[in-house]
Design a protein around this motif. Structure first.
Motif, PDB file in Angstrom:
ATOM      1  N   HIS A 214       0.767  -1.254   0.189  1.00  0.00           N
ATOM      2  CA  HIS A 214       0.198   0.262  -0.111  1.00  0.00           C
ATOM      3  C   HIS A 214       1.000   1.238  -0.160  1.00  0.00           C
ATOM      4  CE1 HIS A 214      -3.139  -2.608   0.813  1.00  0.00           C
ATOM      5  NE2 HIS A 214      -2.716  -3.117   2.155  1.00  0.00           N
ATOM      6  N   PHE A 215       1.981   1.275   0.657  1.00  0.00           N
ATOM      7  CA  PHE A 215       2.711   2.509   0.909  1.00  0.00           C
ATOM      8  C   PHE A 215       4.053   2.732   0.507  1.00  0.00           C
ATOM      9  CE2 PHE A 215      -0.276   2.430   4.530  1.00  0.00           C
ATOM     10  CZ  PHE A 215      -0.927   3.682   4.723  1.00  0.00           C
ATOM     11  N   ALA A 216       4.487   1.528  -0.047  1.00  0.00           N
ATOM     12  CA  ALA A 216       5.920   1.750  -0.741  1.00  0.00           C
ATOM     13  C   ALA A 216       6.329   2.722  -1.718  1.00  0.00           C
ATOM     14  CB  ALA A 216       6.503   0.266  -1.046  1.00  0.00           C
ATOM     15  N   ALA A 217       5.163   2.615  -2.598  1.00  0.00           N
ATOM     16  CA  ALA A 217       5.220   3.599  -3.878  1.00  0.00           C
ATOM     17  C   ALA A 217       5.045   4.972  -3.376  1.00  0.00           C
ATOM     18  CB  ALA A 217       4.047   3.253  -4.753  1.00  0.00           C
ATOM     19  N   GLY A 218       4.079   5.262  -2.548  1.00  0.00           N
ATOM     20  CA  GLY A 218       3.970   6.758  -1.951  1.00  0.00           C
ATOM     21  C   GLY A 218       5.052   7.324  -1.219  1.00  0.00           C
ATOM     22  N   ILE A 219       5.892   6.346  -0.273  1.00  0.00           N
ATOM     23  CA  ILE A 219       6.879   6.755   0.380  1.00  0.00           C
ATOM     24  C   ILE A 219       8.061   7.060  -0.722  1.00  0.00           C
ATOM     25  CG2 ILE A 219       8.661   6.014   1.908  1.00  0.00           C
ATOM     26  CD1 ILE A 219       6.425   4.387   3.138  1.00  0.00           C
ATOM     27  N   ALA A 220       8.311   6.314  -1.720  1.00  0.00           N
ATOM     28  CA  ALA A 220       9.360   6.567  -2.673  1.00  0.00           C
ATOM     29  C   ALA A 220       8.875   7.823  -3.326  1.00  0.00           C
ATOM     30  CB  ALA A 220       9.403   5.313  -3.776  1.00  0.00           C
ATOM     31  N   LEU A 221       7.937   8.067  -3.803  1.00  0.00           N
ATOM     32  CA  LEU A 221       7.473   9.215  -4.517  1.00  0.00           C
ATOM     33  C   LEU A 221       7.958  10.382  -3.491  1.00  0.00           C
ATOM     34  CD1 LEU A 221       3.935   8.184  -5.909  1.00  0.00           C
ATOM     35  CD2 LEU A 221       6.061   9.239  -7.140  1.00  0.00           C
ATOM     36  N   GLY A 222       7.451  10.397  -2.215  1.00  0.00           N
ATOM     37  CA  GLY A 222       7.680  11.577  -1.496  1.00  0.00           C
ATOM     38  C   GLY A 222       9.043  11.816  -1.217  1.00  0.00           C
ATOM     39  N   GLN A 223       9.944  10.941  -1.114  1.00  0.00           N
ATOM     40  CA  GLN A 223      11.223  11.077  -0.773  1.00  0.00           C
ATOM     41  C   GLN A 223      11.917  11.740  -2.017  1.00  0.00           C
ATOM     42  OE1 GLN A 223      12.248   6.909   0.443  1.00  0.00           O
ATOM     43  NE2 GLN A 223      12.234   7.460   2.520  1.00  0.00           N
ATOM     44  N   ALA A 224      11.481  11.074  -3.330  1.00  0.00           N
ATOM     45  CA  ALA A 224      12.495  11.653  -4.328  1.00  0.00           C
ATOM     46  C   ALA A 224      11.775  13.049  -4.818  1.00  0.00           C
ATOM     47  CB  ALA A 224      11.808  10.863  -5.604  1.00  0.00           C
ATOM     48  N   ALA A 225      10.660  13.409  -4.323  1.00  0.00           N
ATOM     49  CA  ALA A 225      10.131  14.656  -4.613  1.00  0.00           C
ATOM     50  C   ALA A 225      10.755  15.901  -3.582  1.00  0.00           C
ATOM     51  CB  ALA A 225       8.569  14.704  -4.483  1.00  0.00           C
ATOM     52  N   GLY A 226      11.354  15.317  -2.327  1.00  0.00           N
ATOM     53  CA  GLY A 226      11.695  16.055  -1.656  1.00  0.00           C
ATOM     54  C   GLY A 226      11.180  16.455  -0.301  1.00  0.00           C
ATOM     55  N   CYS A 227       9.974  15.827  -0.226  1.00  0.00           N
ATOM     56  CA  CYS A 227       9.249  15.798   1.165  1.00  0.00           C
ATOM     57  C   CYS A 227      10.125  15.357   2.279  1.00  0.00           C
ATOM     58  CB  CYS A 227       7.905  15.008   0.994  1.00  0.00           C
ATOM     59  SG  CYS A 227       6.828  15.329  -0.396  1.00  0.00           S
ATOM     60  N   VAL A 228       9.391  15.529   3.528  1.00  0.00           N
ATOM     61  CA  VAL A 228      10.199  15.108   4.510  1.00  0.00           C
ATOM     62  C   VAL A 228       9.326  14.003   5.067  1.00  0.00           C
ATOM     63  CG1 VAL A 228      10.819  15.891   7.004  1.00  0.00           C
ATOM     64  CG2 VAL A 228      10.627  17.483   5.333  1.00  0.00           C
ATOM     65  N   VAL A 229      10.139  12.938   5.225  1.00  0.00           N
ATOM     66  CA  VAL A 229       9.163  11.552   5.434  1.00  0.00           C
ATOM     67  C   VAL A 229       9.937  10.651   6.647  1.00  0.00           C
ATOM     68  CG1 VAL A 229       8.601   9.128   4.361  1.00  0.00           C
ATOM     69  CG2 VAL A 229       8.770  11.230   2.868  1.00  0.00           C
ATOM     70  N   THR A 230       9.029  10.517   7.766  1.00  0.00           N
ATOM     71  CA  THR A 230       9.542   9.859   8.548  1.00  0.00           C
ATOM     72  C   THR A 230       8.354   8.951   9.450  1.00  0.00           C
ATOM     73  OG1 THR A 230       8.916  11.463  10.539  1.00  0.00           O
ATOM     74  CG2 THR A 230      11.052  11.865   9.377  1.00  0.00           C
ATOM     75  N   GLY A 231       8.740   8.146  10.197  1.00  0.00           N
ATOM     76  CA  GLY A 231       7.627   7.864  11.367  1.00  0.00           C
ATOM     77  C   GLY A 231       6.991   8.625  12.182  1.00  0.00           C
ATOM     78  N   ILE A 232       6.125   8.262  12.816  1.00  0.00           N
ATOM     79  CA  ILE A 232       5.250   9.189  13.813  1.00  0.00           C
ATOM     80  C   ILE A 232       6.230   9.604  14.997  1.00  0.00           C
ATOM     81  CG2 ILE A 232       2.948   8.524  13.448  1.00  0.00           C
ATOM     82  CD1 ILE A 232       2.906   6.757  15.671  1.00  0.00           C
ATOM     83  N   ASP A 233       7.430   8.782  15.107  1.00  0.00           N
ATOM     84  CA  ASP A 233       8.296   9.375  16.278  1.00  0.00           C
ATOM     85  C   ASP A 233       9.329  10.085  15.714  1.00  0.00           C
ATOM     86  OD1 ASP A 233       9.433   7.512  14.719  1.00  0.00           O
ATOM     87  OD2 ASP A 233      10.102   5.976  16.072  1.00  0.00           O
TER      88      ASP A 233
END
Length: 264
Positions: A214-233
């Motif tokens: 469900h999430f792998a594609a979205g996480i990769a997109l966000g990281q490549a676009a320059g979003c800040v991507v982390t866990g809730i911690d």
């Protein structure tokens, strides 16, 4: 010339999206899974269309798919992660909020990914270094922006870290209301929207999301676009991590983490 991995991901996502679009509004059989979860005929047939493309292009690679599970040996360290219809309940009740997700994990990282919106004929994709939206055959770079102040919060259970974060509590938090405007779409298409500048952020609980179909594609997109991507911690997204926060910029990310921390 052999097709590139990112072109194959796009082609596979487009094949699945075509099936989802074609079957929208038809009478769909439902297949029970666990709890209240279910798949439809469209999920199954879209997955078959995606797998046909992947097997033709990369017969030696393994595949982990939402409906059919794992196939192939994966001896070469490459596994395709396939979610043929993210937002099945939306789709089943004729709500056009879904995505078709295809990602490739090569070794320890997701190197390419594509997330297709069947109803806007858009594909959000990354080759692992940059991220784009393809519309009518034209690619445009994804540019995150927090200007809208819209933040999608996933309300779907389970909530494995409810002692730390509960989406419903965040929505009722006065600090959240003052800073952001909540949205709930119940599909990981919202993660791609953060990368595209259509959302300021996205927050969900969950476990093992970086390896999730469900999430792998979205996480990769966000990281490549320059979003800040982390866990809730606030830590890196990894197999043992907690939940997911995708933010358009550091300021938005910090504000969302502060709101999560205030729930403790």
């Amino acid at each position: 010339m052999s097709i590139t991995d990112h072109a194959l991901a796009i082609a596979a996502a487009e094949a699945g999206a075509a099936v989802v679009r074609e079957q929208y509004g038809t009478s769909l059989a439902r297949f029970s899974k666990t709890g209240d979860d279910f798949a439809t005929t469209a999920d199954v047939e879209a997955e078959k269309a995606i797998l046909d493309v992947l097997r033709a292009g990369r017969p030696q690679d393994a595949v982990l798919a939402e409906e059919s599970g794992r196939t192939g040996t994966g001896g070469n360290g490459r596994t395709w992660l396939v979610d043929p219809l993210c937002g099945t309940l939306n789709y089943a009740v004729r709500t056009m909020l879904t995505s078709v997700n295809v990602a490739l994990r090569a070794g320890t990282r997701v190197s390419v990914a594509a997330s297709a919106d069947p109803f806007t004929d858009e594909v959000f994709w990354t080759d692992g270094t940059a991220a784009y939206a393809r519309r009518g055959g034209v690619d445009e770079p994804l540019t995150p922006s927090a200007e809208s102040r819209l933040v999608d919060v996933n309300l779907d259970p389970p909530f494995p870290h409810r002692h730390v974060f509960l989406a419903a509590r965040m929505l009722a938090d006065e600090g959240f209301i003052e800073q952001f405007r909540p949205r709930v779409v119940s599909t990981t298409l919202a993660v791609a929207w953060v990368a595209a500048g259509r959302r300021a952020g996205y927050v969900t609980d969950g476990e093992y999301l970086c390896d999730s179909v469900h999430f792998a594609a979205g996480i990769a997109l966000g990281q490549a676009a320059g979003c800040v991507v982390t866990g809730i911690d606030g830590g890196p997204v990894h197999p043992g991590g907690k939940g997911l926060v995708v933010a358009a910029d550091e300021r938005t990310h910090g504000a969302l983490l502060a709101l999560i921390h205030n729930q403790r």
